[in-house]
Scaffold this motif. Structure first.
Motif, PDB file in Angstrom:
ATOM      1  N   PHE A  56       0.835  -1.207   0.000  1.00 49.09           N
ATOM      2  CA  PHE A  56       0.000   0.000   0.000  1.00 49.09           C
ATOM      3  C   PHE A  56       0.859   1.243   0.000  1.00 49.09           C
ATOM      4  N   ASP A  57       0.217   2.379  -0.304  1.00 50.28           N
ATOM      5  CA  ASP A  57       0.962   3.629  -0.248  1.00 50.28           C
ATOM      6  C   ASP A  57       0.361   4.594   0.756  1.00 50.28           C
ATOM      7  N   SER A  58      -0.419   4.031   1.676  1.00 53.39           N
ATOM      8  CA  SER A  58      -0.721   4.724   2.933  1.00 53.39           C
ATOM      9  C   SER A  58       0.483   4.479   3.838  1.00 53.39           C
ATOM     10  N   GLY A 184      -2.132  -3.131 -19.056  1.00 54.03           N
ATOM     11  CA  GLY A 184      -2.519  -2.171 -18.035  1.00 54.03           C
ATOM     12  C   GLY A 184      -1.316  -1.418 -17.513  1.00 54.03           C
ATOM     13  N   THR A 185      -1.568  -0.152 -17.140  1.00 61.81           N
ATOM     14  CA  THR A 185      -0.510   0.680 -16.547  1.00 61.81           C
ATOM     15  C   THR A 185      -1.080   1.524 -15.407  1.00 61.81           C
ATOM     16  N   GLY A 186      -2.006   0.906 -14.622  1.00 59.51           N
ATOM     17  CA  GLY A 186      -2.528   1.577 -13.427  1.00 59.51           C
ATOM     18  C   GLY A 186      -1.593   1.332 -12.245  1.00 59.51           C
ATOM     19  N   ALA A 187      -2.085   1.633 -11.041  1.00 57.35           N
ATOM     20  CA  ALA A 187      -1.259   1.507  -9.829  1.00 57.35           C
ATOM     21  C   ALA A 187      -0.750   0.077  -9.667  1.00 57.35           C
ATOM     22  N   THR A 188      -1.604  -0.893  -9.978  1.00 53.23           N
ATOM     23  CA  THR A 188      -1.202  -2.295  -9.823  1.00 53.23           C
ATOM     24  C   THR A 188      -0.089  -2.641 -10.804  1.00 53.23           C
ATOM     25  N   ALA A 189      -0.313  -2.320 -12.083  1.00 58.11           N
ATOM     26  CA  ALA A 189       0.676  -2.663 -13.109  1.00 58.11           C
ATOM     27  C   ALA A 189       2.016  -2.015 -12.788  1.00 58.11           C
ATOM     28  N   ILE A 190       1.979  -0.781 -12.346  1.00 58.99           N
ATOM     29  CA  ILE A 190       3.228  -0.062 -12.041  1.00 58.99           C
ATOM     30  C   ILE A 190       4.025  -0.827 -10.983  1.00 58.99           C
ATOM     31  N   GLN A 191       3.318  -1.332  -9.954  1.00 57.44           N
ATOM     32  CA  GLN A 191       4.027  -2.108  -8.923  1.00 57.44           C
ATOM     33  C   GLN A 191       4.581  -3.412  -9.500  1.00 57.44           C
ATOM     34  N   VAL A 192       3.788  -4.081 -10.338  1.00 52.56           N
ATOM     35  CA  VAL A 192       4.254  -5.348 -10.920  1.00 52.56           C
ATOM     36  C   VAL A 192       5.478  -5.088 -11.802  1.00 52.56           C
ATOM     37  N   GLN A 207       0.216  -0.452 -22.992  1.00 53.58           N
ATOM     38  CA  GLN A 207      -0.327   0.740 -22.326  1.00 53.58           C
ATOM     39  C   GLN A 207      -1.401   1.401 -23.190  1.00 53.58           C
ATOM     40  N   ARG A 208      -2.607   1.533 -22.618  1.00 51.04           N
ATOM     41  CA  ARG A 208      -3.660   2.264 -23.333  1.00 51.04           C
ATOM     42  C   ARG A 208      -3.665   3.724 -22.881  1.00 51.04           C
ATOM     43  N   THR A 209      -3.610   3.926 -21.558  1.00 48.64           N
ATOM     44  CA  THR A 209      -3.575   5.298 -21.026  1.00 48.64           C
ATOM     45  C   THR A 209      -2.446   5.388 -20.012  1.00 48.64           C
ATOM     46  N   PRO A 210      -1.458   6.249 -20.237  1.00 54.38           N
ATOM     47  CA  PRO A 210      -0.434   6.400 -19.194  1.00 54.38           C
ATOM     48  C   PRO A 210      -1.032   7.091 -17.967  1.00 54.38           C
ATOM     49  N   THR A 327      -5.525  13.741 -11.238  1.00 53.42           N
ATOM     50  CA  THR A 327      -6.973  13.669 -11.491  1.00 53.42           C
ATOM     51  C   THR A 327      -7.460  12.228 -11.600  1.00 53.42           C
ATOM     52  N   ARG A 328      -6.523  11.278 -11.568  1.00 50.78           N
ATOM     53  CA  ARG A 328      -6.843   9.886 -11.301  1.00 50.78           C
ATOM     54  C   ARG A 328      -6.085   9.529 -10.036  1.00 50.78           C
ATOM     55  N   ARG A 329      -6.484   8.460  -9.391  1.00 50.54           N
ATOM     56  CA  ARG A 329      -5.825   8.050  -8.148  1.00 50.54           C
ATOM     57  C   ARG A 329      -4.333   7.862  -8.448  1.00 50.54           C
ATOM     58  N   SER A 494     -12.157   7.117 -14.924  1.00 53.12           N
ATOM     59  CA  SER A 494     -11.355   6.194 -14.105  1.00 53.12           C
ATOM     60  C   SER A 494     -12.344   5.378 -13.270  1.00 53.12           C
ATOM     61  N   TRP A 495     -11.823   4.380 -12.533  1.00 54.14           N
ATOM     62  CA  TRP A 495     -12.743   3.596 -11.695  1.00 54.14           C
ATOM     63  C   TRP A 495     -13.418   4.510 -10.680  1.00 54.14           C
ATOM     64  N   GLN A 496     -12.723   5.604 -10.314  1.00 54.83           N
ATOM     65  CA  GLN A 496     -13.310   6.495  -9.310  1.00 54.83           C
ATOM     66  C   GLN A 496     -14.511   7.273  -9.844  1.00 54.83           C
ATOM     67  N   ARG A 501     -14.161   0.175 -18.995  1.00 48.92           N
ATOM     68  CA  ARG A 501     -14.502  -0.134 -20.399  1.00 48.92           C
ATOM     69  C   ARG A 501     -14.641  -1.619 -20.659  1.00 48.92           C
ATOM     70  N   ASN A 502     -14.385  -2.443 -19.642  1.00 47.62           N
ATOM     71  CA  ASN A 502     -14.582  -3.883 -19.805  1.00 47.62           C
ATOM     72  C   ASN A 502     -15.952  -4.330 -19.306  1.00 47.62           C
ATOM     73  N   VAL A 503     -16.736  -3.383 -18.779  1.00 50.91           N
ATOM     74  CA  VAL A 503     -18.033  -3.746 -18.188  1.00 50.91           C
ATOM     75  C   VAL A 503     -19.148  -3.078 -18.984  1.00 50.91           C
TER      76      VAL A 503
HETATM   77  P1  NAP Z   1      -6.717   0.695 -12.820  1.00 48.59           P
HETATM   78  O1  NAP Z   1      -6.065   1.844 -12.201  1.00 48.59           O
HETATM   79  O2  NAP Z   1      -8.144   0.800 -13.180  1.00 48.59           O
HETATM   80  O3  NAP Z   1      -5.843   0.294 -14.076  1.00 48.59           O
HETATM   81  C1  NAP Z   1      -6.261  -0.669 -14.990  1.00 48.59           C
HETATM   82  C2  NAP Z   1      -5.351  -0.594 -16.189  1.00 48.59           C
HETATM   83  O4  NAP Z   1      -5.714  -1.584 -17.137  1.00 48.59           O
HETATM   84  C3  NAP Z   1      -5.455   0.749 -16.912  1.00 48.59           C
HETATM   85  O5  NAP Z   1      -4.178   1.104 -17.367  1.00 48.59           O
HETATM   86  C4  NAP Z   1      -6.395   0.435 -18.072  1.00 48.59           C
HETATM   87  O6  NAP Z   1      -6.282   1.292 -19.155  1.00 48.59           O
HETATM   88  C5  NAP Z   1      -5.920  -0.957 -18.407  1.00 48.59           C
HETATM   89  N1  NAP Z   1      -6.916  -1.730 -19.134  1.00 48.59           N
HETATM   90  C6  NAP Z   1      -8.104  -2.194 -18.680  1.00 48.59           C
HETATM   91  N2  NAP Z   1      -8.736  -2.875 -19.649  1.00 48.59           N
HETATM   92  C7  NAP Z   1      -7.942  -2.836 -20.737  1.00 48.59           C
HETATM   93  C8  NAP Z   1      -8.085  -3.340 -22.036  1.00 48.59           C
HETATM   94  N3  NAP Z   1      -9.169  -4.037 -22.403  1.00 48.59           N
HETATM   95  N4  NAP Z   1      -7.080  -3.119 -22.915  1.00 48.59           N
HETATM   96  C9  NAP Z   1      -5.993  -2.421 -22.544  1.00 48.59           C
HETATM   97  N5  NAP Z   1      -5.801  -1.908 -21.316  1.00 48.59           N
HETATM   98  C10 NAP Z   1      -6.781  -2.117 -20.417  1.00 48.59           C
HETATM   99  O7  NAP Z   1      -6.605  -0.621 -11.877  1.00 48.59           O
HETATM  100  P2  NAP Z   1      -5.458  -0.978 -10.828  1.00 48.59           P
HETATM  101  O8  NAP Z   1      -4.139  -0.623 -11.376  1.00 48.59           O
HETATM  102  O9  NAP Z   1      -5.704  -2.373 -10.386  1.00 48.59           O
HETATM  103  O10 NAP Z   1      -5.738   0.018  -9.631  1.00 48.59           O
HETATM  104  C11 NAP Z   1      -7.043   0.189  -9.106  1.00 48.59           C
HETATM  105  C12 NAP Z   1      -6.961   0.891  -7.773  1.00 48.59           C
HETATM  106  O11 NAP Z   1      -6.482  -0.029  -6.765  1.00 48.59           O
HETATM  107  C13 NAP Z   1      -5.978   2.040  -7.702  1.00 48.59           C
HETATM  108  O12 NAP Z   1      -6.458   3.222  -8.280  1.00 48.59           O
HETATM  109  C14 NAP Z   1      -5.785   2.160  -6.220  1.00 48.59           C
HETATM  110  O13 NAP Z   1      -6.873   2.771  -5.609  1.00 48.59           O
HETATM  111  C15 NAP Z   1      -5.740   0.692  -5.809  1.00 48.59           C
HETATM  112  N6  NAP Z   1      -4.335   0.244  -5.830  1.00 48.59           N
HETATM  113  C16 NAP Z   1      -3.460   0.846  -4.984  1.00 48.59           C
HETATM  114  C17 NAP Z   1      -2.159   0.488  -4.978  1.00 48.59           C
HETATM  115  C18 NAP Z   1      -1.197   1.156  -4.050  1.00 48.59           C
HETATM  116  O14 NAP Z   1      -0.100   1.471  -4.400  1.00 48.59           O
HETATM  117  N7  NAP Z   1      -1.578   1.398  -2.856  1.00 48.59           N
HETATM  118  C19 NAP Z   1      -1.692  -0.484  -5.848  1.00 48.59           C
HETATM  119  C20 NAP Z   1      -2.602  -1.088  -6.692  1.00 48.59           C
HETATM  120  C21 NAP Z   1      -3.933  -0.715  -6.683  1.00 48.59           C
HETATM  121  P3  NAP Z   1      -7.239   2.603 -19.279  1.00 48.59           P
HETATM  122  O15 NAP Z   1      -6.759   3.532 -18.228  1.00 48.59           O
HETATM  123  O16 NAP Z   1      -7.046   3.062 -20.652  1.00 48.59           O
HETATM  124  O17 NAP Z   1      -8.647   2.114 -19.001  1.00 48.59           O
END
Ligand code: NAP
Ligand code: FAD
Length: 540
Positions: A56-58, A184-192, A207-210, A327-329, A494-496, A501-503
């Motif tokens: 976590f990043d708390s 994916g390149t969200g918070a999870t992907a960045i950690q992985v 990466q679809r959206t940085p 403007t995104r988490r 964003s999810w927030q 876009r998968n639902v």
């Molecule tokens: P996310 O932020 O929603 O990221 C999902 C990623 O997958 C996005 O880059 C998205 O691209 C991509 N994606 C989804 N469907 C796709 C598709 N069909 N084709 C190509 N790319 C696709 O999810 P997450 O990274 O799991 O994080 C979710 C939340 O969990 C975070 O915002 C945070 O609140 C929490 N979290 C926190 C931490 C931490 O450090 N504490 C770590 C991990 C998660 P688009 O943006 O273009 O949709």
């Protein structure tokens, strides 16, 4: 078939931080409680998200439960930002220490919950077909528990190993020397990515959206710091109560636009070099509200990305162009950008070369010249969650007269304080939509305590049924919308903002899924309702 030998007073769904604490509080009231949890252990998020690098990043010491001084003194957080195995170990300790496990049935996914007007009871139906009944139903489903796979054709045809990060196997996955792809390149992907890049043979990032990301600056907690932390828990939690997000970071009262460029730059350099979310929620007051201030902050972070990534083309691809900083988490990272300087890592920009399909060998992207097949041993879906309402949508929840929650919330959730919905008597949501969120355990403890207070009130007054007045729900809904107006994040997908876009049905219309007037205002309003004798509710 009824699963419980005698009827409990309350059923809780979910044994994450929220469900565990709600169980603890209701047991304190002397109630019989049955918890159903889909996973095979406690922990919720920290049980499911076992991917490499999960943490976590708390600040750890601001994230744990605050209710037990004994627990606070007993537990040592090893790092300032703890890794998933440590957080899970902590939550297991809590379950054992407070004897929670006997009240939890693991491996039980709830598929439906129906309210019966005649008996005034909820019937909960498990996927196995088993049923249980209770007067009170508490949903502690988690804002990020409904994971989503990408809706890409051919997804099931991949012949190698494929994992969603929220269903990472319990057994170790050997990534050494393997050809790995990650979508994916969200918070999870960045950690992985930052964790596995050095071990894998080759890594391709789709990466679809940085996303904007800033350094975490994690480090171990020294024995001296441990002692200081343990001596100052009251101050730490008091600090979290003062801030809008329940983090230790407080928004700076100055506006970025009111200070000189030198002062601005110096402040941002300081924030960029400090641990945690200061750069996001402790920034200048106007950064998340005024597009001009936000542009300046974005330019600052973009400059950092350009400095850290050697190849200018790759750097440009990593800099978000369709949304501003924060403007995104905000993901916090440790060496993420430097990964792209490694020879074994390739960034594929899906805006230039979209994915056509997943094949048995890997991922087929289209190029101007035709198509390119990226072949992999392992494919990782870091594709996120159907946030906040997703776990509710996945259950068939029917209230009074068979009214379906999914239908009531089709456009937007309708709640009072994010805790109850009209027509769903005796159903209480911990961290439902329209509650304040930030440093989440702090929000959870307050909401659970508030729900427990309402249940205590009902028991004292011999009341067996409660739901909010429709006008209270309307008023809260209006207030929730007023509070979010003017925040830049509300204009970004964003999810927030309820976009995934998968639902189906959740791919384009933004919704307000939290209360963004701040945790302090949320607390004041909830306390006012309780001290005012719960006038906003109809009791029976
Ligand atoms: P996310 O932020 O929603 O990221 C999902 C990623 O997958 C996005 O880059 C998205 O691209 C991509 N994606 C989804 N469907 C796709 C598709 N069909 N084709 C190509 N790319 C696709 O999810 P997450 O990274 O799991 O994080 C979710 C939340 O969990 C975070 O915002 C945070 O609140 C929490 N979290 C926190 C931490 C931490 O450090 N504490 C770590 C991990 C998660 P688009 O943006 O273009 O949709
Ligand atoms: P969860 O932990 O999600 O628990 C909900 C439980 O309900 C799950 O175990 C699930 O299996 C169960 N459940 C759901 N539906 C059903 C059903 N139908 N039947 C039976 N069981 C069901 N928050 C922060 O504050 N700071 C952070 O740094 C942070 N980092 C995060 C990192 C990741 C990778 C993720 C995914 C989230 C992060 N979060 C963070 C948010 C995190 O979800 C919360 O901090 C917290 O763990 C939520 O606890 P919870 O009990 O409300 O939900």
């Amino acid at each position: 078939m009824v699963v419980t030998s005698s009827e409990p007073d309350a059923i809780i769904i979910g044994a994450g931080i929220a469900g565990m604490y709600q169980l603890y509080r209701l047991r304190e009231l002397g109630m019989r409680v049955q918890v159903f949890e889909a996973g095979s252990d406690v922990g919720g998020t920290w049980y499911w998200n076992r991917y490499p690098g999960a943490r976590f990043d708390s600040e750890s010491w601001s994230y744990g439960y605050s209710f037990s001084e004994e627990l606070l003194q007993e537990w040592d957080w090893p790092e300032h930002f703890a890794a998933q195995p440590d957080t899970l170990r902590y939550l297991r300790l809590v379950a054992d220490k407070f004897d929670l496990r006997p009240h939890i049935r693991f491996g039980c996914r709830v598929s439906a919950a129906h309210f019966d007007d005649t008996s005034g009871r909820w019937t909960v139906i498990l996927e196995s077909g088993e049923q249980a009944r209770a007067r009170l139903l508490i949903t502690a489903l988690g804002p990020l528990s409904a994971y989503t796979l990408p809706n890409i054709p051919g997804r099931d045809s991949f012949a190698g190993q494929a994992f969603h990060t929220a269903r990472w196997p319990h057994e170790p996955v050997d990534l050494r020397g393997k050809k790995v792809g990650i979508i994916g390149t969200g918070a999870t992907a960045i950690q992985v990515i930052q964790t596995i890049a050095r071990d894998v043979g080759h890594l391709t990032v789709f990466q679809r959206t940085p996303n904007w990301a800033a350094p975490l600056h994690n480090r171990p907690i020294t024995p001296e710091e441990q002692a200081r932390i343990k001596a100052s828990y009251p101050e730490i939690f008091a600090r979290c109560r003062e801030t809008a997000t329940c983090f230790i970071h407080q928004t700076d009262p100055r506006n970025a636009l009111d200070v000189s460029p030198e002062e601005r730059e110096a402040f941002w350099e300081k924030l960029y070099s400090e641990p945690g979310f200061g750069i996001w929620v402790g920034n200048f007051a106007d950064v998340l509200t005024d597009p001009r201030a936000n542009d300046l902050a974005s330019a600052f972070v973009a400059k950092k990305i350009r400095q850290r990534v050697k190849d200018p083309n790759t750097a440009e691809k990593l800099i978000p162009k369709n949304h501003g900083f924060g403007t995104r988490r905000l993901p916090l990272e440790s060496g993420y950008y430097e990964v792209y300087n490694q020879n074994n890592v390739r960034l594929v920009d899906l805006n230039e070369t979209p994915i056509e399909r997943i094949t048995p060998q890997g991922v087929l992207t289209s190029t101007k010249a035709g198509s390119e097949e990226h072949t992999f041993d392992i494919l990782i879906y870091a594709t996120g969650f159907d946030g906040v309402t997703g776990p509710y949508d996945r259950m068939d929840i029917r209230g009074s007269g068979g009214r379906r929650l999914r239908d009531d919330w089709i456009d937007t959730p309708r709640t009072f304080l994010g805790i109850q919905a009209t027509g769903f008597p005796n159903m209480f949501m911990v961290l439902g939509p329209h509650t304040a969120r930030g440093n989440i355990p702090r929000n959870i403890e307050e909401i659970v305590d508030w729900i427990t207070g309402l249940i205590r009130y009902m028991r004292r007054h011999g009341l067996v049924r409660v739901e909010p007045r429709p006008e209270a729900v309307d008023e809260w809904g209006r207030h929730v919308e007023e509070a979010v107006a003017g925040l830049l994040f509300s204009q970004v997908n964003s999810w927030q903002t309820g976009i995934n876009r998968n639902v189906e049905g959740r791919d384009s219309v933004r919704r307000t899924l939290g209360y963004y007037g701040g945790a302090v205002a949320y607390r004041l309003r909830s306390e006012e309702v309780a001290t005012g004798g719960y006038q906003e509710f109809i009791f029976g």
